[in-house]
Design a protein around this motif. Structure first.
Motif: not given
Ligand code: SF4
Lengths: 260, 417
Positions: A52-74
């Motif tokens: 199920v697509t949910e904003d809370i889930k996708s936002a968490r993953v987005t944040k996780g990716i950005i924290t580890s590899v930055g906006k560019k990596g995302y």
């Protein structure tokens, strides 16, 4: 637990939600399909887990990716998603798993096979994005809208939307992707996605008929300009075609032979 | 009216095309108050059939000229059709091309009509109109007319992103021969003025943020290659001088296209020196991005660039004692100097070697031209066997491309030990 096949709605947020679930439920994945594809291939229907697509889930993953590899990596991963390349979901998932598992700057490890593959895809999607910024040709219609048709190799409209919005802030415009049958429409506010019904004919002839009276003049002048800047003594068609591949020509008015 | 403007455009675009500058970058003008356009994207919207980037509407205001520079199609004594745009025509063309996403902006130059200030005033008026009346924030490059007053040049800089004066002929003697009405002093003067203004504006901006922009994309110049028997040494040193003394953004090199039967110049039908032009651009990159000094590339011993190999490779072959470079340890500056390694791959090497010791197969994947690089590097699991070879032989291997066999022979031998 055995391996699972997951199914998502085909959107970027959907895929991010899927990645969230992979972490939450510790799935081990054998395949990722979109709902459309799942219907077509009966193969999966029984054992398929629907995400199920949910904003809370996708936002968490987005944040996780950005924290580890930055906006560019995302953004690179988003490019891979828009490439529509087969197997892109699994590649993105594996890469995210690698990024989140490694401490520093993992998106810079050019010696890692998946990272390298990501970079390769990013390069070709970026090139297409760049080409669309360059090769979009608006035609002014009677109703004052600047209209352009495109047929990009990858689904790059979301990547060029801001560029055109910033640049043509004071004019109404539409960029329509005839391959994916949707477009961007701007009339001074936010850019909206639009779809035309099948009754709308999007060939050059119909567009010309709807054209503003000044359209032919400026289109002809541009065509003329293109011819005039050419230096015959330096002719190098190979280089020309390398920069402007033939598949784009039909939308470039400087490449169209004009009568008269 | 359509056909008249079409004729003007064909004459005045044709006459402007020998100016090879096409850059629309180096400025980041934002779209103000929902106006039209911005800069910073530096897009080539199409390419000419000779493969050059088309990013700006590049035209002359007029090809009437009171001067008689031998290398120029617009020279007074040349029997060509003349035309002139009105201020409004240029404005309309620019706006309408821009709105259709044909161009990034305008590059406006001109022959000298009546006198320098008379011409310059019109160029400035067009730029001003675009900015003030049309809220146009796209790119504007104005040519500075030699001899124009400082007041007009100053005003030009307020509206233009870039200003340029083309030196065209790098030596004073060559200029005297081909453009007797011009002299270097007169051309350097505005270059110096603009350079100082740009610096001053930057300083003022630090204190008062609202200081108006002055030519934010800097200035550039162009030299014609192969018209006045100049050597590469003279050209490259002139370029370095511009970069260091006047903080030029770009120096352009334009292989002379024979357009005249004038005996002072290469005859019509002589080939355009495209390879030489290309080698000069490569040299220019070495000066700007690779930390090279002009002297290292061309000097009294080697006043001409090699045509068969690129300037970095020829520098390396003359300096074999600096190699092999250990890609896992060497500083960035030295990685940059390895033939076959570009700025991007050099940065990738630096990033990737933090993760693991790089081997040949890694380097291959990073987009390095191994057919050149392999003679100049060492890395994990690869011992450099060419370092004590004579540079002539290495050059021969690279050029003939037959070296792969040789590598194989060596590596099987290596495996034996
Ligand atoms: S002044 Fe400029 S336009 Fe006039 S002849 Fe010399 S180079 Fe050509």
């Amino acid at each position: 637990m055995g391996q699972q096949a997951l199914c998502y709605d085909g959107t970027w947020k959907g895929l991010l939600s899927l990645i969230f679930d992979v972490y939450a439920y510790k799935y081990s994945i054998s395949a990722i399909v979109t709902e459309n594809n799942a219907i077509q291939s009966l193969l999966f229907t029984s054992a398929l887990i629907h995400v199920v697509t949910e904003d809370i889930k996708s936002a968490r993953v987005t944040k996780g990716i950005i924290t580890s590899v930055g906006k560019k990596g995302y953004l690179e991963l988003y490019h891979v998603f828009l490439s529509e390349k087969e197997g892109r979901e699994l590649l993105i998932l594996r890469t995210v798993q690698y990024y989140l598992g490694v401490k520093e700057q993992a998106s810079k490890n050019y010696a890692h096979a998946d990272v390298l593959e990501v970079k390769k895809i990013v390069k070709s999607v970026s090139r297409e994005r760049h080409r669309m910024k360059a090769f979009i040709r608006f035609q002014l219609l009677k109703d004052g809208v600047y209209f352009a048709i495109a047929e990009p190799d990858f689904n790059v409209l979301p990547l060029i939307s801001k560029h055109f919005k910033d640049r043509y802030a004071d004019q109404k415009w539409i960029i329509y992707d005839v391959k994916r049958k949707y477009g961007l429409f701007y009339d001074g506010g936010e850019v909206q996605e639009i779809e035309f019904g099948t009754e709308n004919r999007l060939d050059q002839k119909s567009i010309s008929l709807a054209g503003h009276e000044s359209e032919i003049l400026y289109s002809t002048l541009w065509n003329q300009y293109f011819k005039s800047v050419n230096i015959r003594e330096r002719k190098n068609l190979k280089l020309h075609i390398q920069h402007v591949p033939k598949r784009y020509w039909k939308y470039l008015n400087e490449k169209i032979e004009m009568g008269g | 009216m359509g056909s008249r403007i079409q004729e003007k455009l064909s004459i005045l675009a044709d006459a402007a095309k020998y100016d090879v500058s096409c850059s629309s970058s180096g400025s980041d003008r934002k779209n103000k108050d929902k106006g039209l356009g911005n800069t910073g994207a530096g897009i080539c919207h199409t390419y000419t059939e000779d493969g050059r980037c088309v990013s700006l509407l590049k035209i002359l205001l007029t090809n009437h000229c009171i001067f008689d520079c031998a290398y120029c199609v617009s020279r007074r004594s040349n029997d060509v059709k003349r035309a002139a745009f009105t201020v409004q025509e240029v404005v309309d063309l620019t706006i309408n091309f821009y709105r259709r996403n044909y161009i990034e902006g305008l590059f406006l130059s001109s022959g000298i009509f009546q006198n320098a200030d008379f011409t310059m005033e019109r160029l400035v008026r067009i730029a001003k109109k675009l900015r003030k009346e049309h809220n146009f924030n796209g790119y504007i490059h104005l040519k500075t007319i030699p001899g124009a007053s400082e007041e007009l040049i100053f005003e030009a800089g307020l509206y233009a992103d870039r200003l340029s004066i083309n030196l065209e002929i790098p030596t004073e003697a060559g200029l005297k021969l081909l453009a007797p009405e011009k002299n270097h002093r007169e051309m350097i003067h505005p270059i110096k003025y603009i350079s100082n203004r740009i610096l001053q504006t930057k300083e003022e901006k630090k204190i008062i943020k609202s200081t108006p922009k002055f030519a934010p994309a800097g200035q550039s110049t162009q030299m014609i290659i192969g018209a006045a028997k100049e050597s590469d040494l003279q050209i490259v040193h002139a370029a370095q001088y511009f970069y260091t003394h006047y903080k030029m953004k770009r120096v352009y090199y334009s292989g002379y296209v024979p357009i005249s039967n004038d005996l002072r110049l290469p005859a019509i039908g002589t080939e355009v020196p495209l390879v030489r032009e290309n080698r000069l651009y490569q040299t220019d990159w070495l000066l700007r991005f690779y930390g090279f000094e002009a002297d290292e590339i061309v000097n009294d011993m080697n006043p001409l660039l090699d045509l068969d190999i690129d300037p970095k490779l020829s520098w390396a072959l003359r300096n074999m004692d600096r190699f092999p470079v250990d890609v896992n340890r060497a500083p960035y500056e030295m990685i940059l100097r390895i033939p076959g390694v570009g700025v991007r791959s050099a940065k990738k090497i630096l990033a990737a070697r933090n993760f693991e010791k790089l081997r040949l197969e890694h380097l291959q994947k990073l987009g390095i031209a191994m057919n050149k690089a392999k003679y100049f590097i060492s890395c994990h699991g690869y011992i450099q066997r060419y370092a004590d070879q004579q540079s002539e032989r290495i050059k021969h291997f690279i050029l003939s491309g037959s070296s792969s066999k040789y590598v194989k022979a060596v590596s099987t031998q290596l495996n034996l030990f």
